[in-house]
Design a protein around this motif. Structure first.
Motif, PDB file in Angstrom:
ATOM      1  N   UNK A 104       0.829  -1.205   0.000  1.00 23.48           N
ATOM      2  CA  UNK A 104       0.000   0.000   0.000  1.00 23.48           C
ATOM      3  C   UNK A 104       0.869   1.264   0.000  1.00 23.48           C
ATOM      4  N   UNK A 105       1.964   1.223   0.732  1.00 21.71           N
ATOM      5  CA  UNK A 105       2.863   2.373   0.766  1.00 21.71           C
ATOM      6  C   UNK A 105       3.451   2.649  -0.619  1.00 21.71           C
ATOM      7  N   UNK A 106       3.878   1.592  -1.301  1.00 19.50           N
ATOM      8  CA  UNK A 106       4.402   1.738  -2.659  1.00 19.50           C
ATOM      9  C   UNK A 106       3.336   2.309  -3.598  1.00 19.50           C
ATOM     10  N   UNK A 107       2.105   1.792  -3.495  1.00 17.07           N
ATOM     11  CA  UNK A 107       1.017   2.268  -4.348  1.00 17.07           C
ATOM     12  C   UNK A 107       0.689   3.729  -4.058  1.00 17.07           C
ATOM     13  N   UNK A 108       0.697   4.106  -2.775  1.00 22.63           N
ATOM     14  CA  UNK A 108       0.383   5.487  -2.398  1.00 22.63           C
ATOM     15  C   UNK A 108       1.440   6.455  -2.929  1.00 22.63           C
ATOM     16  N   UNK A 109       2.707   6.124  -2.751  1.00 23.71           N
ATOM     17  CA  UNK A 109       3.771   7.014  -3.222  1.00 23.71           C
ATOM     18  C   UNK A 109       3.725   7.182  -4.741  1.00 23.71           C
ATOM     19  N   UNK A 110       3.422   6.118  -5.454  1.00 25.85           N
ATOM     20  CA  UNK A 110       3.311   6.222  -6.910  1.00 25.85           C
ATOM     21  C   UNK A 110       2.101   7.076  -7.286  1.00 25.85           C
ATOM     22  N   UNK A 111       1.027   6.920  -6.542  1.00 26.32           N
ATOM     23  CA  UNK A 111      -0.183   7.709  -6.783  1.00 26.32           C
ATOM     24  C   UNK A 111       0.093   9.211  -6.622  1.00 26.32           C
ATOM     25  N   UNK A 112       0.815   9.589  -5.576  1.00 28.29           N
ATOM     26  CA  UNK A 112       1.124  11.007  -5.372  1.00 28.29           C
ATOM     27  C   UNK A 112       1.915  11.567  -6.554  1.00 28.29           C
ATOM     28  N   UNK A 113       2.915  10.824  -6.989  1.00 24.94           N
ATOM     29  CA  UNK A 113       3.776  11.293  -8.066  1.00 24.94           C
ATOM     30  C   UNK A 113       3.017  11.444  -9.378  1.00 24.94           C
ATOM     31  N   UNK A 114       2.092  10.539  -9.630  1.00 20.51           N
ATOM     32  CA  UNK A 114       1.411  10.522 -10.925  1.00 20.51           C
ATOM     33  C   UNK A 114       0.157  11.388 -10.970  1.00 20.51           C
ATOM     34  N   UNK A 115      -0.410  11.756  -9.832  1.00 21.69           N
ATOM     35  CA  UNK A 115      -1.698  12.469  -9.856  1.00 21.69           C
ATOM     36  C   UNK A 115      -1.669  13.804  -9.129  1.00 21.69           C
ATOM     37  N   UNK A 116      -0.520  14.227  -8.651  1.00 25.12           N
ATOM     38  CA  UNK A 116      -0.414  15.575  -8.088  1.00 25.12           C
ATOM     39  C   UNK A 116      -0.428  16.585  -9.232  1.00 25.12           C
ATOM     40  N   UNK A 117      -1.191  17.654  -9.075  1.00 24.88           N
ATOM     41  CA  UNK A 117      -1.290  18.689 -10.114  1.00 24.88           C
ATOM     42  C   UNK A 117      -1.449  20.042  -9.440  1.00 24.88           C
ATOM     43  N   UNK A 118      -1.026  21.126 -10.111  1.00 26.92           N
ATOM     44  CA  UNK A 118      -1.106  22.450  -9.494  1.00 26.92           C
ATOM     45  C   UNK A 118      -2.498  22.807  -8.994  1.00 26.92           C
ATOM     46  N   UNK A 119      -3.537  22.420  -9.719  1.00 27.19           N
ATOM     47  CA  UNK A 119      -4.901  22.766  -9.320  1.00 27.19           C
ATOM     48  C   UNK A 119      -5.649  21.599  -8.675  1.00 27.19           C
ATOM     49  N   UNK A 120      -4.968  20.461  -8.541  1.00 23.04           N
ATOM     50  CA  UNK A 120      -5.552  19.322  -7.823  1.00 23.04           C
ATOM     51  C   UNK A 120      -4.428  18.665  -7.021  1.00 23.04           C
ATOM     52  N   UNK A 121      -3.896  19.409  -6.028  1.00 24.27           N
ATOM     53  CA  UNK A 121      -2.694  18.954  -5.336  1.00 24.27           C
ATOM     54  C   UNK A 121      -2.971  17.936  -4.228  1.00 24.27           C
ATOM     55  N   UNK A 122      -1.947  17.160  -3.935  1.00 21.25           N
ATOM     56  CA  UNK A 122      -1.970  16.285  -2.763  1.00 21.25           C
ATOM     57  C   UNK A 122      -1.327  17.004  -1.580  1.00 21.25           C
ATOM     58  N   UNK A 123      -1.933  16.844  -0.414  1.00 21.05           N
ATOM     59  CA  UNK A 123      -1.355  17.340   0.831  1.00 21.05           C
ATOM     60  C   UNK A 123      -1.171  16.150   1.764  1.00 21.05           C
ATOM     61  N   UNK A 124       0.081  15.804   2.051  1.00 18.66           N
ATOM     62  CA  UNK A 124       0.389  14.680   2.930  1.00 18.66           C
ATOM     63  C   UNK A 124       0.508  15.200   4.352  1.00 18.66           C
ATOM     64  N   UNK A 125      -0.326  14.669   5.236  1.00 23.04           N
ATOM     65  CA  UNK A 125      -0.452  15.194   6.592  1.00 23.04           C
ATOM     66  C   UNK A 125       0.106  14.205   7.610  1.00 23.04           C
ATOM     67  N   UNK A 126       1.157  14.582   8.367  1.00 25.28           N
ATOM     68  CA  UNK A 126       1.613  13.714   9.463  1.00 25.28           C
ATOM     69  C   UNK A 126       0.509  13.618  10.512  1.00 25.28           C
ATOM     70  N   UNK A 127       0.097  12.404  10.850  1.00 25.28           N
ATOM     71  CA  UNK A 127      -1.111  12.250  11.672  1.00 25.28           C
ATOM     72  C   UNK A 127      -0.911  11.380  12.908  1.00 25.28           C
TER      73      UNK A 127
END
Length: 246
Positions: free
Chosen positions: A200-223
């Motif tokens: 899941x960690x590998x899939x999540x990191x790949x997802x961030x790289x491939x789907x982050x966009x200036x107008x649809x950004x990812x925000x990773x929150x330490x929780x």
């Protein structure tokens, strides 16, 4: 090409600082201010007829529900709807996987919140084998185009991943198991997913790289610290809405 803002954001889970903490007193003071700002900004989004879409993803027990409750506490209930996304039903599974999300996107001046989302295609469906490799591989582009259409319509898109480490998740699972009021939250599926943490960690990191966009950004929150995570989500929302609306 990513914007300067996206370049400064962290887009890999291992780079997050999980030592961030807030005291109860700091939390209460910050939340009072932030909730008032969010109330005013969501009324402004209504006035300007801008739809707002919040996407919440993250580990089981990472605090997505708690963050969503704090986000919505001061928003006019007539303006928002929370969609708790689970496995597709018999009708939905007969359509393209994005169909059920198109039917839930917010109209002008309203707010949609996805607790889990269409990103399940490249997360749980990828890891658990519910989608073939060709299906989840092309989903990155499909999702990017989907979000581009939302942005073109005027939608403000914010995507959050709430990140806890494996030890913190285990602690929260054990707490849920022994608390009669929280036991219902813990399922056999949660334990099975935990066994595939690295996938899941590998899939999540790949997802961030491939789907982050200036107008649809990812925000990773330490929780690991719930107080810090909730305020960080609200601070991010306030900053982004101010940027888009004011």
């Amino acid at each position: 090409m990513k914007s300067n803002a996206s370049m400064s954001r962290i887009l890999h889970l291992n780079q997050l600082n999980q030592e961030e903490k807030l005291s109860a007193e700091e939390y209460q003071l910050k939340m009072k201010v932030l909730k008032n700002q969010i109330r005013d900004l969501t009324f402004l989004s209504k006035e300007k007829e801008r739809p707002v879409l919040f996407v919440f993803e993250g580990w089981d027990a990472a605090g997505k529900g708690g963050a969503i409750r704090r986000l919505t506490q001061e928003i006019d209930p007539r303006l928002f709807e929370v969609h708790n996304i689970s496995a597709p039903n018999a009708e939905e599974i007969q359509h393209h996987y994005l169909w059920r999300f198109w039917n839930r996107i917010p109209k002008k001046g309203h707010i949609g919140i996805f607790d889990r989302s269409y990103y399940g295609r490249v997360l749980v469906e990828r890891v658990e084998g519910f989608a073939s490799e060709s299906e989840w591989s092309r989903a990155y582009e499909e999702i990017a185009l989907f979000e581009e259409q939302l942005v073109s319509f005027g939608t403000i898109v914010l995507k959050f991943w709430l990140h806890i480490d494996s030890a913190e998740q285990l602690l929260r699972f054990e707490t849920r198991k022994t608390d009669p009021l929280k036991r219902w939250k813990l399922t056999d599926e949660d334990w099975r997913n935990r066994e595939k943490w690295s996938l899941y960690e590998e899939a999540a990191n790949q997802m961030f790289q491939k789907t982050d966009a200036p107008k649809a950004p990812w925000y990773l929150i330490p929780a690991n610290d719930k107080y810090f995570a909730r305020t960080k989500v609200l601070e991010t929302v306030v900053g982004r809405l101010q940027e888009e609306l004011e």
